[in-house]
Enzyme design. Structure first.
Site, PDB file in Angstrom:
ATOM      1  N   CYS B  46       0.835  -1.193   0.000  1.00  6.80           N
ATOM      2  CA  CYS B  46       0.000   0.000   0.000  1.00  6.80           C
ATOM      3  C   CYS B  46       0.869   1.242   0.000  1.00  6.80           C
ATOM      4  O   CYS B  46       1.818   1.346   0.773  1.00  6.80           O
ATOM      5  CB  CYS B  46      -0.901  -0.003   1.226  1.00  6.80           C
ATOM      6  SG  CYS B  46      -1.773   1.548   1.496  1.00  6.80           S
ATOM      7  N   TRP B  47       0.564   2.190  -0.892  1.00 11.29           N
ATOM      8  CA  TRP B  47       1.378   3.408  -0.877  1.00 11.29           C
ATOM      9  C   TRP B  47       0.608   4.632  -0.397  1.00 11.29           C
ATOM     10  O   TRP B  47       0.947   5.749  -0.732  1.00 11.29           O
ATOM     11  CB  TRP B  47       2.044   3.634  -2.233  1.00 11.29           C
ATOM     12  CG  TRP B  47       1.130   3.904  -3.395  1.00 11.29           C
ATOM     13  CD1 TRP B  47       0.539   5.087  -3.716  1.00 11.29           C
ATOM     14  CD2 TRP B  47       0.765   2.988  -4.422  1.00 11.29           C
ATOM     15  NE1 TRP B  47      -0.185   4.974  -4.852  1.00 11.29           N
ATOM     16  CE2 TRP B  47      -0.081   3.691  -5.323  1.00 11.29           C
ATOM     17  CE3 TRP B  47       1.041   1.640  -4.678  1.00 11.29           C
ATOM     18  CZ2 TRP B  47      -0.629   3.089  -6.450  1.00 11.29           C
ATOM     19  CZ3 TRP B  47       0.484   1.049  -5.794  1.00 11.29           C
ATOM     20  CH2 TRP B  47      -0.343   1.776  -6.667  1.00 11.29           C
TER      21      TRP B  47
END
Lengths: 153, 108, 780
Positions: B46-47
């Site tokens: 996840c960014w």
């Protein structure tokens, strides 16, 4: 459950306001017409708030708790429960009742409290004693009849 | 860091084929778990684009701020208007700042 | 949108008859300021809105293209509004390009308010209206094609009368009936009250009209199997059971019945000692209860194997024992369910001995006795048998008192030496039925006993019954012996109604009858295009059934006129934004959404009630009601320049549902109560149409407090609107908590239509709370 708050005593008397006086209870009651009152009338007294009339009614002590009235009521009024609650109320407040009936009730309750069960012979004797000097002979005859038929333990 | 899911609020988008967070996630990381609630299947990937947080209609998702930026105390909450987003930033000292921006593409 | 905004040319007219506004506010400054607003081409105060000179000047401007929409500020009478619409539409101004802003209902002109404050407020109110006026568009009502027939389910008295009225108006009807003949329960009655007339007289009269019309198709032995389609275009699958007789060839001569070896056993309960039932049927018999077409019908389950007597005997060769069930699909614009009632099974009222003793019968069965009553000395009627009883039917069956009185009256004439006892708890003969009561009371030897019996017991071996009751009026015990006991049984929902409710997904109320909005719309079924009429709606007598089904019929007519007008304010789904999450479909109380060819949710415009709940629930604001779009409301909200109001006074933005809460607020504004000036409200079609994004907007632009007011729980005109918005606003409040903003800045309340008192108290207490909270942190 209705709490009768007359005189600030509260006994949990089952709901009676919803009764429309249809008379089904009286119609099925085996003892309704032995006295001048009937289960329907008792409920009517409560609707008016005439506690004393209800509690002084001889019907209260004729009731056999057969539950026909409660079973027949189309509105779910627990008349048998009402009679039971009124009996307790009458007895606890010591409202005027013919003495012998009160003490039969008392004798019954006390025996259950003490022993958890009823010994019919001793109950009968106790009641008969309370009733003195009225009708001991009749009661004795009745007791003998019942004993013979095995209905007295 | 992957978004935190409030399990009581999340209704799995009523167990649709694809929940809204799943549809919007650009990395295809959000999906519904066995209990039909949102779940990030690869937390490390996840960014933090926060598209899912903005998309969730029940407000059940919230970004976890990385330790270096603010740890538990810090929070970043977007509130979606019709053509604006209002950001509330709470830093590690508890200071609250709010920013409001117009959405691009809203006045079509 | 941008194009619309750029091209909008608004004419702003402030209607001030008598100069009331000029007194309350500084109108000159207001007009000056607003004339300079973007898109406002003309702004002035008008004293007489219908003055010829004024209207002419407006028309000129419209013609010259100087104006293309008008904002009317002030309070107008409905007559003025209509005149303006009519006059200017002649000049081509679409009715949806008028915007109306009633500043009086928002509190302008109230006594005792400061002039400066009112001037500020009216400026903001007009700016809000201008913001909306910039974005409104011209709209035309939509005309949709419609199937031109009504399907009526149930050929009882309600269905037959509705059919005959429809065909009188030239409309087409399909009438479906599950029995072999028409007439329903009424046809099995012997006499109707109050006239004591034969029900078949009136029924035959109407049925004859149906026979002679080519506009109605009657299908007997038919049941509804499935429903598809939508209002104005329903597709109903009907299954027809085989009659085993050709409807074309049979002429009802009856030769078949003469030779048929099988007599259908009668209902064993009806073996009354001295009365052998007259209507003993053979396995092949004429249609029951009343023939529509003369064709006989065979009850195959009674036929002995290989028996072909009827086939051989029929001179017209009409018997066709090889018939099979068939199916057909009917197209109808609207459906009316007139599926009637069933008698409550009296065997459940065990204490009365129905089914146990042969001379305890129901009131329906008593009808058959009326024709040829046997010698009876003592007859009893027990009212409320199974009705008004929480163990059986918890309601009053409405007709049984009148019905029993009718039976008593009729029987007494034929049995003058008999004695009747009527046991009742109340005699309910409303209206003119009181005459029945008077007539029966005046008879000799009819005793009314106010007291219901408890049990019915047999009296010896001779078949008599004995009943004991308390006559509550005298308090005395009564013991009665009876030859016959009639139980006035109740009306229960019919099996047919239950089937239809299941197949069509129609809600039933607690009593098992169709759920309708009882006060205002008793004919509705909560599904657009499907109506209910007659006793399937609730216990009622024949006249009421006919009235009820007519109400349903009139409503149904709007769906069969070949075309059907839809108001243009329907929801539009923006397919470029929509991501098919389906929340709109799930939250719609009227099941109006379906998937179109590309898989996008689309509203069926015939079912859609235009409540806007879909708009409120869409998480990406992809749905907007035309003429009440998200953008229009957002523009209104953003036009509230909070910065121009003193910071110490909290600003409340209220969203009021136009059905209830709005009226309460208006009443409050028009009365003498004090409402704080910093309250602005926006009328919404339903509280549920409010989208969270709009609330977010309001808060982020500095509004101190938001009030959402809808109808009382359970009374929402669109069923679930208030529930839906409550849940959503709670979600938003939780978000506010996380954002360190007081969640109480969004408040939800239920307000009834005349509850202006509650509204006033609410606003005042909310103001107090907001003052204590302090201004919104977003407020500049």
């Amino acid at each position: 459950m209705m709490r009768l708050d007359a005189e600030r005593h509260s006994y949990d008397i089952p709901e009676y306001s919803i009764c429309v006086q249809c008379g089904r209870c009286s119609a099925g009651c085996p003892v309704a017409f032995e006295s001048e009152h009937s289960p329907r009338k008792i409920v009517r007294f409560l609707q008016w708030g005439w506690l004393k009339e209800a509690c002084e009614s001889p019907f209260l002590w004729l009731c056999a708790s057969c539950q026909t009235c409660t079973a027949r009521c189309p509105r779910g009024v627990d008349i048998a429960g009402i009679v039971c609650a009124l009996r307790r109320m009458t007895q606890e407040r010591g409202w005027v009742m013919p003495g012998e009936k009160l003490s039969s009730y008392r004798a019954f309750i006390d025996m259950i409290k003490k022993k958890g069960r009823i010994s019919e012979l001793s109950l009968g004797l106790k009641v008969a004693l309370c009733k003195l000097p009225a009708h001991p002979v009749d009661d004795a005859v009745l007791a003998w009849k019942l004993l013979r038929r095995g209905r007295l333990k | 860091m992957p978004p935190k899911v409030d399990r009581e609020k999340c209704d799995g988008c009523k167990a649709e084929k694809e929940s809204l967070c799943e549809q919007v996630c650009p990395g295809d990381l959000m999906h519904l778990g066995a209990d039909q609630k949102a779940l990030c299947r690869m937390p490390r990937d996840c960014w933090d684009c926060m598209s899912c947080v903005k998309a969730c209609p029940k407000g059940a998702l919230e970004t976890r701020i990385p330790y270096q930026l603010g740890y538990h105390v810090a929070r970043l909450i977007p509130m979606m208007g019709t053509n604006t987003i209002t950001w509330t930033c709470i830093d590690i000292n508890g200071k609250v700042e709010r920013f409001q921006y117009r959405n691009r593409g809203s006045d079509d | 949108m941008e194009k619309t905004k750029a091209l909008s040319k608004i004419g702003l007219f402030i209607f001030d008859p008598g100069g009331g506004f000029a007194q309350a506010v500084d109108l000159e400054t207001v007009v000056q300021k607003l004339s300079k607003a973007k898109n406002v081409s003309r702004c002035e105060v008008v004293a007489d809105i219908l003055a010829t000179g004024f209207l002419l000047s407006v028309k000129e401007d419209l013609r010259a293209g100087n104006l293309n929409r008008i904002l009317w500020v002030g309070r107008f009478s409905p007559y003025q509004e209509k005149r303006i619409h009519a006059d200017l539409s002649a000049e081509g101004l679409n009715p949806y390009l008028h915007e109306w802003c009633d500043v009086k209902e928002q509190g302008i002109g109230k006594k005792g308010l400061d002039r400066i404050v009112q001037t500020q407020k009216i400026t903001i109110l007009i700016q809000m209206a201008v913001a909306r006026a910039r974005l409104i568009e011209a709209l035309e009502p939509l005309s949709l094609p419609a199937a031109d027939a009504v399907l009526i389910i149930g050929a009882g008295v309600a269905g037959i009368h509705a059919s005959s009225s429809l065909i009188k108006l030239g409309k087409r009807v399909y009438l479906i009936e599950k029995e072999s003949g028409v007439g329903g329960k009424v046809a099995s009655l012997h006499r109707l009250y109050p006239r004591i007339c034969d029900p078949r007289c009136g029924l035959e009269f109407e049925i004859e009209k149906l026979r002679r019309s080519d506009k109605v198709e009657v299908h007997t032995l038919s049941r509804v199997k499935a429903l598809d389609g939508s209002p104005r275009n329903f597709e109903v699958k009907i299954e027809k059971a085989p009659r085993y007789v050709s409807e074309e060839r049979c002429n009802g001569c009856g030769k078949c019945a003469e030779v048929c070896p099988v007599t259908i056993p009668d209902d064993p309960r009806l073996h009354f000692p001295q009365n052998q039932d007259q209507s003993r049927k053979k396995a092949i018999h004429s249609p029951t209860p009343m023939a529509f077409s003369s064709a006989f019908v065979v009850e195959r389950q009674h036929c002995p194997p290989q028996c072909r007597e009827c086939v051989k005997a029929c001179p017209a060769q009409a018997v066709e024992l090889q018939q099979t069930p068939s199916e057909m699909t009917l197209r109808a614009g609207a459906i009316i369910a007139t599926t009637g009632w069933d008698p409550y099974p009296l065997s459940k009222v065990e204490e009365y001995g129905y089914g146990l003793y042969p001379n305890v019968i129901s009131n329906l069965e008593a009808e058959r006795l009326l024709e040829n009553p046997p010698e009876l000395k003592e007859v009893g009627f027990i009212q409320c048998a199974g009705s008004r009883d929480e163990r059986h039917l918890n309601y009053c069956s409405s007709v049984c008192c009148s019905a029993s009185l009718k039976q008593a009256l009729y029987l007494k004439e034929r049995l003058p030496d008999s004695r009747f006892y009527i046991f009742y708890q109340d005699i309910r003969t409303p209206g003119f039925d009181e005459e029945l009561y008077r007539q029966v009371k005046s008879l000799d030897n009819v005793i009314f006993i106010r007291g219901l019996p408890s049990t019915v017991k047999p009296d010896g071996e001779n078949g008599r019954l004995k009943i004991r009751a308390e006559d509550t009026l005298s308090g005395k015990e009564v013991n009665i012996g009876l030859d016959l006991l009639v139980l006035a049984g109740g009306m229960a929902p019919s099996e047919g109604s239950g089937e239809i409710a299941e197949r069509f997904n129609l809600p039933l109320n607690n009593y098992g009858f169709f759920e309708s909005h009882l006060q205002c719309h008793p004919e509705e079924s909560q599904r657009a295009g499907i109506y209910v009429g007659g006793a399937c709606r609730g216990p009622m007598n024949v006249a009421q059934s006919i009235e009820s089904s007519h109400r349903a019929m009139v409503e149904a007519m709007q769906f069969i006129d070949g075309t059907f007008l839809v108001e243009p304010t329907y929801p539009l789904v923006d397919k470029t934004k929509c991501d098919k999450c389906k929340r709109c479909m799930e939250d719609c109380s009227f099941s109006a959404y379906y998937f179109d060819a590309e898989g996008f949710p689309t509203p069926d415009l015939a079912r859609c009630r235009q409540c806007g709940n879909c708009m409120g629930t869409c998480p990406i604001t992809a749905i907007s009601l035309r003429h009440f779009t998200i953008k229009q409301t957002a523009a209104q909200i953003q036009a509230i320049k909070v910065s121009s109001l003193p910071k110490e006074e909290p600003v409340i933005l209220a969203f009021l549902c136009k059905n209830d809460a709005y009226h309460a607020a208006r009443e409050a504004a028009d009365s003498d109560v004090v409402i704080p000036p910093n309250v602005f409200f926006i009328k919404v079609p339903c509280a549920g149409s409010l989208n969270n994004a709009l609330l977010a907007d309001a808060l982020s632009f500095g509004i101190d407090g938001i009030l959402i007011a809808g109808c009382k729980d359970g009374q929402c005109h669109y069923v679930r609107g208030t529930q839906l918005v409550k849940t959503r606003s709670v979600d938003l409040s939780d978000k506010l908590k996380k954002m360190m903003i007081e969640p109480e800045r969004i408040r939800f309340e239920n307000i009834e239509i005349r509850d202006s008192k509650k509204y006033t108290e609410l606003i005042n207490s909310y103001m107090k709370d907001l003052k204590a909270m302090g201004p919104n942190p977003f407020r500049v």
